[in-house]
Write a protein that holds these residues in place. Structure first.
Motif, PDB file in Angstrom:
ATOM      1  N   ASP A   3       0.820  -1.211   0.000  1.00  0.00           N
ATOM      2  CA  ASP A   3       0.000   0.000   0.000  1.00  0.00           C
ATOM      3  C   ASP A   3       0.854   1.261   0.000  1.00  0.00           C
ATOM      4  OD1 ASP A   3      -0.953  -0.519   3.479  1.00  0.00           O
ATOM      5  OD2 ASP A   3       0.867   0.307   2.655  1.00  0.00           O
ATOM      6  N   TYR A  30      -6.569   3.689   5.698  1.00  0.00           N
ATOM      7  CA  TYR A  30      -6.808   3.453   4.274  1.00  0.00           C
ATOM      8  C   TYR A  30      -5.794   4.274   3.477  1.00  0.00           C
ATOM      9  CZ  TYR A  30      -8.632   3.741  -0.391  1.00  0.00           C
ATOM     10  OH  TYR A  30      -8.741   3.699  -1.757  1.00  0.00           O
ATOM     11  N   GLY A  43      -6.449   0.739  -2.719  1.00  0.00           N
ATOM     12  CA  GLY A  43      -6.905  -0.640  -2.860  1.00  0.00           C
ATOM     13  C   GLY A  43      -8.316  -0.844  -2.357  1.00  0.00           C
ATOM     14  N   ASP A  44      -8.542  -1.958  -1.700  1.00  0.00           N
ATOM     15  CA  ASP A  44      -9.862  -2.325  -1.218  1.00  0.00           C
ATOM     16  C   ASP A  44     -10.446  -1.203  -0.359  1.00  0.00           C
ATOM     17  OD1 ASP A  44     -11.161  -5.405   0.290  1.00  0.00           O
ATOM     18  OD2 ASP A  44     -12.156  -3.557  -0.351  1.00  0.00           O
ATOM     19  N   THR A  45     -11.644  -0.771  -0.710  1.00  0.00           N
ATOM     20  CA  THR A  45     -12.229   0.385  -0.019  1.00  0.00           C
ATOM     21  C   THR A  45     -12.838   0.021   1.326  1.00  0.00           C
ATOM     22  OG1 THR A  45     -14.279   0.066  -1.249  1.00  0.00           O
ATOM     23  CG2 THR A  45     -12.674   1.635  -2.153  1.00  0.00           C
ATOM     24  N   LEU A  46     -12.967  -1.252   1.614  1.00  0.00           N
ATOM     25  CA  LEU A  46     -13.454  -1.690   2.925  1.00  0.00           C
ATOM     26  C   LEU A  46     -12.244  -2.203   3.700  1.00  0.00           C
ATOM     27  CD1 LEU A  46     -15.947  -2.126   4.733  1.00  0.00           C
ATOM     28  CD2 LEU A  46     -16.097  -4.444   3.785  1.00  0.00           C
ATOM     29  N   VAL A  47     -11.910  -1.524   4.774  1.00  0.00           N
ATOM     30  CA  VAL A  47     -10.722  -1.903   5.536  1.00  0.00           C
ATOM     31  C   VAL A  47     -11.118  -2.410   6.915  1.00  0.00           C
ATOM     32  CG1 VAL A  47      -9.151  -0.384   4.321  1.00  0.00           C
ATOM     33  CG2 VAL A  47     -10.379   0.497   6.278  1.00  0.00           C
ATOM     34  N   GLU A  91     -14.468  -1.721  11.314  1.00  0.00           N
ATOM     35  CA  GLU A  91     -14.185  -1.618   9.897  1.00  0.00           C
ATOM     36  C   GLU A  91     -14.583  -0.225   9.423  1.00  0.00           C
ATOM     37  OE1 GLU A  91     -16.597  -4.651   8.006  1.00  0.00           O
ATOM     38  OE2 GLU A  91     -18.250  -3.240   7.738  1.00  0.00           O
ATOM     39  N   GLU A 113     -15.300   2.106   5.586  1.00  0.00           N
ATOM     40  CA  GLU A 113     -15.452   2.078   4.145  1.00  0.00           C
ATOM     41  C   GLU A 113     -15.129   3.433   3.545  1.00  0.00           C
ATOM     42  OE1 GLU A 113     -19.248   0.777   2.724  1.00  0.00           O
ATOM     43  OE2 GLU A 113     -18.462   0.428   0.700  1.00  0.00           O
TER      44      GLU A 113
END
Lengths: 117, 116
Positions: free
Chosen positions: A101, B50, B53-57, B64, B66
């Motif tokens: 990342d 964040y 990449g993946d928008t849900l962390v 979590e 988003e």
């Protein structure tokens, strides 16, 4: 291990005293920070050290004097403080993540509670 | 200049209920976003972050968040709140200060109270 250690946890000092707050990290981080937090407020940036050099001073009064003796240590020297300087002083450090990342994460210590009387 | 807004100053939920804390940011480029938690008398603990990449962390303690670029939001959620989650929650955006350091801009925080 993501630990930033601050000492002392509590400090009471008079307006004519000279004292120091200390911060230590052994994560290999090359950026270290001092933040000040008043009650019920978010932290406010005071100083940033990058590779042991002062890179940011957010117009902090000269009665606060930072020092970075080496890459693991950060001090905040206090002299002739005012009662309004009573606050929680937070140290933090950061290193660019080596993961894919590529981001940066800032880790905080537990803080030093300062009371000026 | 970047900014972070946490619209809710104080939220009270019952233990076991779901939780959503709102965070909106203003930043021109791709943001680095964080949620920190601060228990009374303690420092700031990183919950999650964040970068891309993946928008849900996923974070620690069952939290979590988003990332929604279209809404400039990064809301924090937990499906079932525990009494120990009572704390102050700060959303923050990090911007590069140069030479490998970053500046955090915090929201004003949301205080979470949990009813047993």
């Amino acid at each position: 291990d993501t630990e930033v250690t601050q000492t002392p946890k509590h400090l009471v000092m008079g307006m004519t005293n000279k004292k120091s707050l200390k911060c230590e990290q052994h994560m290999g981080h090359r950026a270290m920070y001092w933040y000040k937090q008043k009650a019920k407020k978010p932290p406010e940036l005071m100083f940033v050290y990058s590779y042991e050099k002062l890179s940011i001073n957010e117009s902090v009064p000269s009665r606060f004097s930072p020092e970075c003796p080496n890459s693991s240590l950060l001090n905040l020297h206090l002299h002739a403080l005012q009662p309004e300087d009573s606050a929680l002083y937070l140290c933090a450090s950061s290193l660019r993540d080596r993961g894919r990342d590529g981001g940066n994460t800032i880790y905080f210590g537990e803080g030093s509670w300062l009371t000026v009387v | 200049a970047q900014s972070v807004t946490q619209p809710d100053i104080h939220i009270t939920v019952s233990e076991g209920a779901s939780l959503e804390l709102r965070c909106n940011y203003s930043y021109g480029a791709t943001p680095y976003l964080f949620w920190y938690v601060q228990s009374p008398g303690q420092g700031l603990q990183l919950l999650l972050k964040y970068f891309s990449g993946d928008t849900l962390v996923q974070g620690i303690k069952g939290f979590e968040a988003e990332f929604k670029r279209s809404q400039s939001s990064f809301n924090l959620r937990k499906p079932s709140v525990h009494w120990s989650d009572a704390a102050e929650y700060f959303c923050a955006v990090a911007t590069g200060s140069g030479a490998g350091s970053y500046q955090l801009t915090f929201g004003k925080g949301t205080k979470l109270s949990v009813i047993p």
